[in-house]
Motif scaffolding. Structure first.
Motif, short mmCIF file in Angstrom:
data_model
loop_
_atom_site.label_atom_id
_atom_site.label_comp_id
_atom_site.label_asym_id
_atom_site.label_seq_id
_atom_site.Cartn_x
_atom_site.Cartn_y
_atom_site.Cartn_z
N PHE A 282 0.85 -1.19 0.00
CA PHE A 282 0.00 0.00 0.00
C PHE A 282 0.89 1.24 0.00
CE2 PHE A 282 -2.43 3.34 2.18
CZ PHE A 282 -3.53 3.38 1.36
N PHE A 283 0.69 2.10 -0.99
CA PHE A 283 1.46 3.33 -1.11
C PHE A 283 0.53 4.51 -0.82
CE2 PHE A 283 3.48 0.24 -3.86
CZ PHE A 283 4.81 0.35 -3.48
N HIS A 284 0.86 5.26 0.19
CA HIS A 284 0.02 6.37 0.60
C HIS A 284 0.09 7.50 -0.42
CE1 HIS A 284 -0.79 4.82 4.67
NE2 HIS A 284 0.45 4.37 4.63
N GLY A 285 -1.07 8.06 -0.74
CA GLY A 285 -1.12 9.25 -1.59
C GLY A 285 -0.92 9.01 -3.06
N MET A 286 -0.83 7.75 -3.51
CA MET A 286 -0.61 7.50 -4.93
C MET A 286 -1.81 7.90 -5.78
SD MET A 286 2.41 6.57 -5.44
CE MET A 286 2.22 6.15 -7.15
N GLU A 287 -3.00 7.87 -5.18
CA GLU A 287 -4.18 8.24 -5.95
C GLU A 287 -4.23 9.74 -6.24
OE1 GLU A 287 -5.08 8.72 -1.64
OE2 GLU A 287 -4.14 7.18 -2.90
N LYS A 288 -3.45 10.53 -5.50
CA LYS A 288 -3.42 11.97 -5.71
C LYS A 288 -2.34 12.40 -6.69
CE LYS A 288 -5.14 12.84 -1.03
NZ LYS A 288 -4.87 13.53 0.26
N ASP A 290 -0.68 12.97 -10.09
CA ASP A 290 -1.10 13.13 -11.48
C ASP A 290 0.15 13.14 -12.34
OD1 ASP A 290 -2.46 13.54 -13.77
OD2 ASP A 290 -2.96 15.63 -13.39
N GLY A 291 0.64 11.95 -12.67
CA GLY A 291 1.85 11.84 -13.46
C GLY A 291 1.60 11.66 -14.94
N THR A 292 0.36 11.75 -15.38
CA THR A 292 0.05 11.56 -16.80
C THR A 292 0.34 12.83 -17.57
OG1 THR A 292 -2.24 12.22 -16.39
CG2 THR A 292 -1.73 9.88 -16.26
#
Length: 393
Positions: A282-288, A290-292
Motif C-alpha cells: 500500500f502506497f500512501h497518496g498514490m491516488e493523488k 497526477d503523473g500523466t
C-alpha cells in the motif's frame, strides 16, 4: 466505636432511672452544629437535586431521671447520642427510590444496547456498501484495463506494421542510392573515352582539323555524360536526405512502440492483480499523484501522427525511388542514343575519309606518270627520298 444516630429505644443507650418520683430537670438546649454533609448521588444521576428521605426515625421525647447527688450515667456505658444532625439521615433511601434507581439503570442499559445494536447494524451496512462499491470499482477498473490493453495491442500492431514497411522502403532507397552512385561512377569510363577521342582528334593536321559531326557528337556525349553524372549525384543526395528523414520517422516509431510495450507490460501486471495476490504493498497518496502527460484522445493522436508522418516519408521515398528509376531509364536511353549517333558519325566520317583517300590515291596514280617522266628527264628536280619509277605514297 461511636454510636451516631442510635435509636431511643435501645436499652444500652437509654438513661438510667434512679427514682420514679423525682422531677426531671429542664432539658438543656441542643448543641448547635453546622450541616456540612453533602448527600451522596449515584453516578449518572447528578442531575437529581438533593432530596431528603421520606422515611426517617422520629426523635422521642423520653424523660430521663437525674439524680441530684450523683450522675445517672455509668462509666462503662456509652453515652446516648441523639440524631440531632439531619444531614446524617440524607443517605437513607426508600424502596421507591431504590426501585426507581434500578429502573433508570435498566433503561439506560437498554438504551445503550439499542444504540450499540443500531451502530453495529449501521457499521455492517456501511461495510457491505463499501465492499459492494469496491467490488464494482474493481470490476470497472478491470474492464477499463482490458479495453486499454486492447487499444495498446491495436496501436502496437499498427506501429509494428508501419515500422516494417518503413524499414523495407529505407532498404529499397539504399539500393537505389547505391545504383545511382555506381552508375555515376561507371560513367567515368565512357566520359574518359570521349575525352580521349577529342584529344586524339586534335592531332589532325591542316585541313583535317575540321569541326565535323564526330566532334560535335563527342562534345555532346561529354556534356551528356557530365549532366547525367550531375543528375544522378543530386538525386543521390536527395535520397540521402530522405533516408535521414526516414530514420527520424523510424526512431519515433521505435520509441513509441517501446513505450507501448512498457505500458502493456504494466497494464497486464495490473490486470492480473487480485486481492489475494502476493507482494501487494500500500502506497500512501498514490491516488493523488497526477503523473500523466496526456489523455486517451491525445495519446491515440500521438501514435496516429507518428504513423501518418511515417506514411508521408514512405510516400516521398516511393516518389524519389520512382524518379530515380525513371532517371536511370531516361539517361540510359539518351546515352545509348548519343553513343549510337557518335558511332554513326564516326562510321560516316571514316567512310568519307576513306572515299577521299581513295580518290586522292587515284588522282595520285593518274598524275604520277607525268611527274615521273619529268623526273627522269630532270633528276635534279626529283624530291629527296623519291625513288624514280615508284609513286611517293
Amino acid at each position: 466505636m461511636e454510636f451516631l444516630g442510635t435509636s431511643q429505644t435501645a436499652s444500652y443507650c437509654g438513661p438510667k432511672k434512679a427514682c420514679a418520683f423525682r422531677a426531671l430537670p429542664p432539658a438543656g438546649p441542643a448543641p448547635e452544629t453546622q450541616e456540612c454533609y453533602q448527600p451522596y448521588s449515584l453516578p449518572g444521576y447528578l442531575y437529581l437535586k438533593s432530596w431528603r428521605p421520606s422515611l426517617f426515625y422520629k426523635v422521642s421525647n423520653a424523660q430521663t431521671c437525674v439524680d441530684e447527688r450523683a450522675t445517672c450515667r455509668s462509666p462503662l456505658r456509652p453515652p446516648t447520642i441523639l440524631p440531632a444532625l439531619r444531614s446524617a439521615l440524607f443517605c437513607r433511601y426508600s424502596p421507591r427510590d431504590w426501585d426507581k434507581s434500578n429502573d433508570l439503570q435498566m433503561r439506560g442499559a437498554e438504551a445503550s444496547r439499542l444504540w450499540a445494536s443500531r451502530l453495529t447494524g449501521d457499521s455492517m451496512r456501511l461495510m457491505q456498501d463499501k465492499d459492494e462499491l469496491t467490488r464494482q470499482m474493481q470490476e470497472g477498473t478491470c474492464r477499463n484495463l482490458g479495453q486499454r490493453l486492447s487499444d495498446i495491442g491495436f496501436w502496437k500492431s499498427e506501429l509494428g506494421y508501419e515500422l516494417e514497411r518503413l524499414l523495407n522502403e529505407t532498404h529499397s532507397m539504399e539500393t537505389v542510392k547505391r545504383r545511382l552512385e555506381c552508375a555515376a561512377e561507371e560513367l567515368n569510363c565512357p566520359l574518359q573515352v570521349a575525352l580521349e577521342c577529342l584529344y586524339h582528334r586534335e592531332k589532325r593536321i591542316g585541313i583535317d582539323l575540321v569541326h565535323d559531326n564526330v566532334e560535335k557528337n563527342l562534345i555532346q556525349e561529354v556534356d551528356l555524360l557530365k549532366c547525367c553524372q550531375e543528375h544522378m549525384r543530386k538525386l543521390a543526395q536527395r535520397i540521402d536526405i530522405q533516408m535521414r528523414d526516414n530514420r527520424d520517422a523510424q526512431h519515433a516509431l521505435e520509441r513509441d512502440l517501446e513505450d507501448k510495450s512498457s505500458a502493456q507490460f504494466i497494464d497486464e501486471k495490473c490486470y492480473n492483480l487480485r486481492n489475494t495476490s502476493d507482494c501487494i504493498t500500500f502506497f500512501h497518496g498514490m491516488e493523488k499523484v497526477d503523473g500523466t502527460v496526456s489523455v486517451p484522445e491525445t495519446w491515440a493522436k500521438f501514435s496516429n501522427d507518428n504513423i501518418r508522418h511515417s506514411q508521408n516519408m514512405r510516400a516521398n521515398s516511393i516518389r524519389l525511388r520512382e524518379e530515380a528509376e525513371n532517371l536511370l531509364e531516361t539517361l540510359s536511353d539518351q546515352m545509348w542514343k548519343q553513343f549510337t549517333n557518335t558511332n554513326l558519325a564516326f562510321s560516316a566520317r571514316i567512310s568519307e575519309v576513306t572515299d577521299v583517300k581513295n580518290k586522292l590515291q587515284t588522282q595520285l596514280a593518274k598524275t604520277f606518270p607525268e611527274t615521273s617522266v619529268h623526273y627522269l628527264e630532270h633528276p635534279q628536280d626529283a624530291p629527296e627520298g623519291c625513288v624514280l619509277g615508284l609513286p611517293n605514297v
